[in-house]
Design a protein around this motif. Structure first.
Motif: not given
Length: 637
Positions: A312-317, A526-540
């Motif tokens: 989840g790290k971004t350039a605006q950290a 487990d669902l939280y971790v999978w969902s967050y990974e999916r969300s970050t892929q959308e925002y890459l």
């Protein structure tokens, strides 16, 4: 010799002759209207039809044996140019232009009676009903297969009501006509035990239009021929009476296999998948919250937290709190509003959500409650992002967040943003939450205190996502509140948001049931971790190509909001004058022109979808629009 019905040629011949205008101009080149053939009254003021009209094509064939016109080679050349080659080929033996194209050499004779008979057989079949036409064509095919060893003429498609002819391979004596497209689709459904989706049907039958297939499916469902199973794009159509629908429903209701699960999560699933009658009724467990010690007890292990931070790290950290969430706000409003509403059964598509949020256009055919749900999500997300600098887990934030999400959705409007005063039941669950308001107040204060003391943003996010729905502090809309509140720590840390994109609703509901009835968080984790990974892929992609926010708009955003609100709430005053006064009183002289231009631009872009940003009500905006449109235009300076 076969003949047509009396008066048929007299009725259609004028239309044929009106369409035959040969190169060179006058019709007398073919003998029409000359002394040789006479001036027939049938040809006076003929109606003009399009050359491609199928009636003209039929009339053309019918006139072959009656009119001298078609014995002119020039007329045959015109037929080849302006009508289908198959029709022109039929006319060729009679016109003398190409006798070798006839179906049999035996047709070439002085009278050409045999060729005319074949031709009339084909023409007559065009006027028969579909069933009779099919029988007639089969008989003609058997006749030709025995006496004609050349091309056989058959309709190209039985469902083609233009009745044009094409050249087809020789027909077998006992051959059956091809099925119509609707029968082919129905046969495909009958041949599939598990049923077929609309997309699969269209792929198998590419010549059928989507709306046509949808109409046929709807008619078959109404008639009880087939039955639908599933929702949305996953809906499948099966034959009525098949055992497949029940099996398919069970298959679709299973926890999706593409989400990795631990052994503990599988134990939870095994218990939750039992019918409610086999599960033990339980109430609220105080020890579940009391045993949690902030920064000592961890729902997310250290290695898992490191993994989430890396994703989840971004350039605006290192930027001020909320910088990243403000920069992606437009995209965030659409994604989180749509995905969170979808988990509640909302049928808006992502595109419908975009149109509603960006342009204020509600989707046609959708219930008003679905539109309200999307708009409430938008308002609640903006509330979090705009107050990110001061927002924390307290009653003020939580009550206002729930109020924004529940506006116009609860049976009792007084329950909006207020701790519930009555007992509630959880559908499809044997869990019974607390019902005494005093106990709810105490548990909520304990929950908020522990949430504020958690230092890791992901642990804080997951803690809220666990304990808010478990406590059920509100009459309804507790899970929606928890999903948005879980994003508050991520917004503050400038981390990628948790949007719940592509999370299956039955997977989420099972994870919540495991929490309610077993006070176990492994499946939801487990669902939280999978969902967050999916969300970050959308925002890459947007992480890399993110545009920098306008510094002036960022620096003067409060003034812009206040000025817009002042203009709209005072429709009787001149907008430009109010903007000028606000800028003169608050902005240094060097920046006044730029800030004033920004305010004017924001005012021009104002619509119903952004009113909450300025603290405006729809009625105030409507009154300002009415007054603004009634004002006469200013004269040019």
């Amino acid at each position: 010799m076969a003949a047509f019905e009396p008066g048929f040629v007299a009725h259609v011949a004028p239309a044929v002759h009106s369409c035959l205008v040969l190169p060179g101009g006058p019709r007398k080149e073919c003998g029409i209207g000359t002394a040789e053939h006479g001036n027939s009254p049938r040809f006076e003021s003929p109606p003009r039809l399009a050359p491609t009209d199928h009636k003209v094509g039929r009339a053309l064939l019918c006139s072959i044996r009656h009119e001298p016109l078609f014995r002119c080679p020039q007329a045959h050349v015109l037929l080849l140019d302006r009508f289908s080659p198959a029709i022109a080929m039929l006319a060729a033996p009679l016109s003398g232009a190409s006798a070798r194209t006839c179906c049999s050499e035996s047709c070439i004779s002085a009278t050409r009676a045999h060729c005319e008979k074949c031709l009339i057989d084909h023409i007559n079949t065009a006027f028969l009903p579909l069933d009779a036409r099919m029988t007639h064509i089969r008989a003609v095919a058997r006749f030709r297969s025995s006496r004609h060893n050349r091309a056989t003429i058959a309709p190209s498609k039985w469902r083609d009501w233009t009745n044009r002819a094409t050249i087809a391979p020789p027909t077998e004596p006992n051959a059956q006509p091809p099925m119509s497209a609707d029968h082919e689709i129905l046969k495909s459904i009958q041949a599939s035990p598990a049923g077929l989706t609309l997309a699969e049907l269209l792929a198998a039958h590419p010549l059928v239009a989507r709306r046509t297939a949808q109409r046929w499916l709807s008619q078959w469902v109404d008639a009880g021929i087939i039955c639908p199973a599933g929702k949305g794009r996953a809906r499948r159509y099966l034959v009525v009476g098949s055992a497949a629908p029940a099996a398919l429903a069970i298959e679709q209701d299973r926890f999706p296999g593409f989400i990795p699960l631990s052994a503990d999560s599988r134990d939870i699933l095994a218990y939750i998948d039992q019918p409610p009658q086999a599960r033990k009724p339980v109430g609220y467990q105080h020890d579940f919250l009391d045993a949690y010690q902030p920064n000592v007890t961890w729902y997310l292990s250290e290695s898992l937290r490191r993994q989430l931070h890396k994703m989840g790290k971004t350039a605006q950290a290192d930027a001020p709190a909320g910088t990243y969430s403000r920069a992606i706000l437009s995209r965030l409003l659409i994604d989180l509003s749509w995905a969170s509403s979808h988990l509640e059964g909302n049928t808006y598509s992502r595109l419908d959500t975009l149109e509603l949020i960006e342009h204020g256009k509600a989707a046609q055919g959708k219930a008003a409650i679905e539109t309200q749900m999307i708009l409430n999500h938008k308002t609640a997300i903006e509330l979090l992002v705009e107050n990110i600098g001061t927002a924390r887990f307290d009653r003020y934030m939580l009550m206002n967040l729930h109020s924004a999400l529940s506006e116009n959705l609860l049976p009792n409007p007084t329950d909006e943003g207020r701790i519930r005063q009555h007992a509630v039941d959880i559908g499809k669950s044997v869990y019974r939450p607390l019902s005494a308001p005093q106990q709810l107040d105490e548990a909520l204060d304990n929950l908020l205190d522990k949430a504020n003391r958690i230092t890791d943003p992901f642990e804080q996010s997951f803690f809220v996502m666990v304990h808010l729905p478990y406590l059920q502090p509100f009459a309804d809309i507790n899970k929606r509140t928890s999903r948005l509140a879980a994003n508050l720590p991520l917004f503050r840390a400038n981390l990628c948001p948790l949007t719940f994109l592509d999370v299956p609703d039955h997977a989420y509901s099972r994870a919540i049931l495991g929490l309610y009835e077993m006070t176990r968080v492994e499946l939801l984790r487990d669902l939280y971790v999978w969902s967050y990974e999916r969300s970050t892929q959308e925002y890459l992609a947007i992480k890399q190509a993110l545009a920098e926010p306008d510094p002036a708009r960022l620096a003067w955003r409060e003034l812009i909001k206040q000025t817009i609100r002042e203009v709209v709430t005072h429709p009787g005053q001149d907008a430009l004058s109010l903007i000028h006064l606000a800028v003169m009183a608050n902005v240094p002289q060097a920046e006044r022109s730029n800030v004033q231009a920004l305010i004017v631009e924001e005012l021009r872009r104002l619509h119903e979808g952004v009113l909450a940003r300025y603290g405006l009500r729809p009625s105030e905006f409507a009154a300002w629009q009415t007054a603004h449109s009634a004002q006469p235009a200013r004269p040019a300076q």
